[in-house]
Design an enzyme around this catalytic site. Structure first.
Site, PDB file in Angstrom:
ATOM      1  N   ARG A 192       0.819  -1.209   0.000  1.00 16.92           N
ATOM      2  CA  ARG A 192       0.000   0.000   0.000  1.00 16.92           C
ATOM      3  C   ARG A 192       0.863   1.274   0.000  1.00 16.92           C
ATOM      4  NH1 ARG A 192      -5.342   1.192   1.876  1.00 16.92           N
ATOM      5  NH2 ARG A 192      -5.786  -0.935   2.474  1.00 16.92           N
ATOM      6  N   HIS A 228       6.056 -27.389  11.588  1.00 18.71           N
ATOM      7  CA  HIS A 228       7.455 -27.823  11.580  1.00 18.71           C
ATOM      8  C   HIS A 228       7.674 -29.205  12.225  1.00 18.71           C
ATOM      9  CE1 HIS A 228       7.721 -23.755  10.396  1.00 18.71           C
ATOM     10  NE2 HIS A 228       7.890 -23.208  11.574  1.00 18.71           N
ATOM     11  N   LYS A 272       9.503 -21.911  23.763  1.00 18.72           N
ATOM     12  CA  LYS A 272      10.247 -20.641  23.680  1.00 18.72           C
ATOM     13  C   LYS A 272      10.965 -20.416  24.997  1.00 18.72           C
ATOM     14  CE  LYS A 272       8.256 -18.721  19.891  1.00 18.72           C
ATOM     15  NZ  LYS A 272       9.052 -18.671  18.671  1.00 18.72           N
ATOM     16  N   LYS A 299      18.905 -22.847  21.632  1.00 20.00           N
ATOM     17  CA  LYS A 299      18.212 -23.027  20.357  1.00 20.00           C
ATOM     18  C   LYS A 299      18.778 -24.286  19.726  1.00 20.00           C
ATOM     19  CE  LYS A 299      17.240 -20.991  15.845  1.00 20.00           C
ATOM     20  NZ  LYS A 299      15.825 -21.317  15.810  1.00 20.00           N
ATOM     21  N   ASP A 322       6.514 -24.295   4.110  1.00 23.93           N
ATOM     22  CA  ASP A 322       6.922 -24.500   5.502  1.00 23.93           C
ATOM     23  C   ASP A 322       8.438 -24.444   5.435  1.00 23.93           C
ATOM     24  OD1 ASP A 322       7.992 -25.693   7.814  1.00 23.93           O
ATOM     25  OD2 ASP A 322       6.150 -26.779   8.176  1.00 23.93           O
ATOM     26  N   HIS A 323       9.039 -23.417   6.021  1.00 21.29           N
ATOM     27  CA  HIS A 323      10.469 -23.213   5.759  1.00 21.29           C
ATOM     28  C   HIS A 323      11.325 -24.362   6.301  1.00 21.29           C
ATOM     29  CE1 HIS A 323      10.577 -21.515   9.854  1.00 21.29           C
ATOM     30  NE2 HIS A 323      11.884 -21.654   9.814  1.00 21.29           N
ATOM     31  N   LYS A 367       2.836 -19.646   5.874  1.00 21.71           N
ATOM     32  CA  LYS A 367       2.170 -20.117   7.064  1.00 21.71           C
ATOM     33  C   LYS A 367       1.787 -18.924   7.925  1.00 21.71           C
ATOM     34  CE  LYS A 367       4.319 -21.452  10.858  1.00 21.71           C
ATOM     35  NZ  LYS A 367       4.963 -20.522  11.793  1.00 21.71           N
TER      36      LYS A 367
HETATM   37  C1  BG6 Z   1       8.360 -19.884  12.772  1.00 17.56           C
HETATM   38  C2  BG6 Z   1       7.624 -19.630  14.051  1.00 17.56           C
HETATM   39  O1  BG6 Z   1       7.544 -20.570  11.850  1.00 17.56           O
HETATM   40  O2  BG6 Z   1       9.489 -20.682  13.047  1.00 17.56           O
HETATM   41  C3  BG6 Z   1       8.517 -18.934  15.050  1.00 17.56           C
HETATM   42  O3  BG6 Z   1       6.498 -18.805  13.781  1.00 17.56           O
HETATM   43  C4  BG6 Z   1       9.788 -19.734  15.257  1.00 17.56           C
HETATM   44  O4  BG6 Z   1       7.864 -18.725  16.287  1.00 17.56           O
HETATM   45  C5  BG6 Z   1      10.427 -20.076  13.927  1.00 17.56           C
HETATM   46  O5  BG6 Z   1      10.668 -18.955  16.042  1.00 17.56           O
HETATM   47  C6  BG6 Z   1      11.580 -21.049  14.122  1.00 17.56           C
HETATM   48  O6  BG6 Z   1      12.257 -21.202  12.915  1.00 17.56           O
HETATM   49  P1  BG6 Z   1      13.797 -21.583  12.905  1.00 17.56           P
HETATM   50  O7  BG6 Z   1      14.122 -21.746  11.459  1.00 17.56           O
HETATM   51  O8  BG6 Z   1      14.524 -20.448  13.556  1.00 17.56           O
HETATM   52  O9  BG6 Z   1      13.920 -22.843  13.704  1.00 17.56           O
END
Ligand code: BG6
Length: 490
Positions: A50, A252, A336, A341, A189-190, A160
């Site tokens: 926009r 995921h 979370k 991680k 879905d990445h 998503k």
């Molecule tokens: C996203 C979620 O799809 O994936 C996030 O919405 C999450 O909350 C993220 O942090 C995690 O992706 P990755 O690739 O960092 O594991």
């Protein structure tokens, strides 16, 4: 990516071009593909949003994202130098996405590109917009006739979250199907774009030694852990409505589950692979054992209700009821604000049937860890004899790491792979309509249970820990324990 051909000239239309996803992920990935000569130099990219930007201002904004996020920009000879040349292909269109007029102008621009370059009517529409806009944009594309072209293909990528529950996902599928055929729809879905996720299939089906062990005959149980060290941050508004089941499990973790459990597909082809994934989801019995948790400071986050019972952590036990997996529990957890991680699939093998060594020795079972991230690789823990007299054994680990074998920075960003596949018409790594609905049908009953009287208590946990102790009890009841995330060790 060597299996993949360079894309053919196409117009990529990004709806939501002024958003975070475009700046942080899509354009940096497209830039890397250009630098690697995987994106045709005749690709045209139109950003629509926009806001009133000039092409110049739009490009400057994208450049900042590239410098910060593109894999190519941090290469040894800083390939950002190529940007002035590539940037000419990026143009901006400001427009109201509700107005048909915007789509008429878009149609004119697509035709102009077809005349000026070799795009031959081919266009990929990327919905990088809030989910509430998906249906409207798709409907307008249909009404303007942009969903089809006599000259080339038309495809749409949908981000998503795909729906909020089974019913909304079904409705969304129906609405999109009124305009696009299933083979034109790419639901992203990445996680499927991650190299290590695809490697689950190579590991299982390009080696002869693991697959014979991959069943209830040798596997005791499977653990799938996706732990995150960050909290909800600036996405609290969205997260309050979603919670961890919708945000991580429906997509995921389900992808990781299906790839771990599926039967060998006869070919790496979109529908063959997705048939096998769907069969796994059909075989999962209703989930009855679950833990829901919330990190302590969650209720103090901005946009979070002071009495919110949104779960930021979940642990589940599920069973895949088929010949291969009957009786092998799959434990899934994600949350979370945890200690680290890390994404890891741990396959724990059965104990040896008979111990010929001293009875007081504690022989821990063999564990194969697929380290999805970080420190991507594979670890195999097994027993080895301690040097010296006697027959004392202890666990040792054999490790493979991508960085060591393929070099640092060898792993593409998930969006590079997925964008290129969508351009090349390969939907293998994208979710099909039935797969999305099956995934929701696993999660929906749990969501309902969690909202009703049968809900497990909300277990609070401190930030920086491994989550609530209820999750440890979930496994302890079966005489098992969560594995330390070994993939984070270097
Ligand atoms: C996203 C979620 O799809 O994936 C996030 O919405 C999450 O909350 C993220 O942090 C995690 O992706 P990755 O690739 O960092 O594991």
């Amino acid at each position: 990516m060597n299996r993949i051909d360079r894309s053919k000239p196409t117009t990529i239309v990004i709806f939501g071009a002024s958003g975070d996803l475009t700046q942080r992920k899509l354009v940096p990935a497209l830039h890397t593909l250009s630098c690697r000569e995987l994106l045709s130099p005749d690709t045209r990219i139109i950003g629509i949003a926009r806001s009133d930007y000039s092409d110049e201002a739009f490009r400057e904004n994208l450049y900042e994202g590239i410098v910060e996020h593109s894999r190519a920009a941090s290469g040894p000879d800083d390939v950002c130098q190529l940007w002035p040349d590539f940037s000419k292909n990026y143009t901006y269109m400001s427009g109201d996405l509700a107005e048909l007029e915007t789509y008429r102008r878009l149609g004119d621009r697509l035709e102009a590109f077809d005349r000026e370059s070799d795009t031959r009517g081919c266009a990929l529409f990327y919905l990088a917009v809030p989910p509430t806009l998906y249906t409207m944009i798709v409907e307008r594309l249909g009404r303007s006739g942009l969903n089809r072209s006599d000259k080339g293909w038309r495809r749409v990528i949908v981000e998503k979250p795909f729906g909020h529950d089974l019913e909304s996902a079904r409705r969304l599928n129906q609405e999109i199907h009124q305009v696009f055929d299933e083979d034109q729809i790419y639901r992203i879905d990445h996680y499927m774009g991650k190299e290590t996720v695809q490697n689950i299939m190579s590991f299982r089906f390009a080696n002869a030694i693991f697959e014979p062990l991959w069943s209830r005959n040798y596997i005791d149980h499977v653990q799938i852990s996706v732990t995150e060290s960050v909290g909800v941050g600036h996405r609290a508004g969205y997260y309050e409505q979603a919670g961890v089941l919708r945000d991580m499990f429906q997509n995921h973790l389900t992808q990781l589950l299906t790839l771990t459990a599926l039967e060998p597909p006869v070919a790496f082809e979109a529908n063959v692979l997705r048939d096998e994934k769907a069969k796994v989801l059909r075989a999962v019995s209703p989930i009855t054992d679950s833990v829901r948790g919330q990190y302590r400071a969650y209720r103090d986050e901005k946009e979070v209700a002071a009495d919110s019972d949104t779960a930021t952590y979940a642990a589940l036990k599920l069973q895949v009821d088929n010949w291969r997996w009957r009786g092998v529990p799959f434990y899934l957890r994600s949350g979370k604000n945890l200690a680290l991680k890390s994404t890891e699939i741990a396959i724990q093998f059965k104990e040896v049937p008979h111990l010929m060594f001293q009875a007081d020795q504690d022989i821990s079972p063999d564990v194969l860890s697929l380290c999805i991230q970080p420190n991507e690789g594979i670890h195999l823990r097994f027993q080895a004899k301690e040097p010296g007299a006697g027959m004392q054994t202890r666990p040792v680990t054999m490790e493979f790491h991508y960085a060591e074998h393929f070099g640092a920075g060898a792993l593409p960003d998930a969006y590079e792979r997925l964008l290129l596949d969508a351009l090349n018409g390969d939907a293998s790594l994208f979710a099909r309509a039935d797969e999305i609905e099956l995934a929701w049908s696993l999660i929906d009953p749990l969501l309902e249970q969690w909202e009703g009287e049968e809900a497990p208590p909300l277990a609070f946990y401190e930030a920086g820990t491994w989550g609530p102790s209820d999750a440890d009890r979930l496994l302890a009841r079966d005489g098992r324990a969560w594995h330390q995330q070994c993939c984070t060790e270097t």
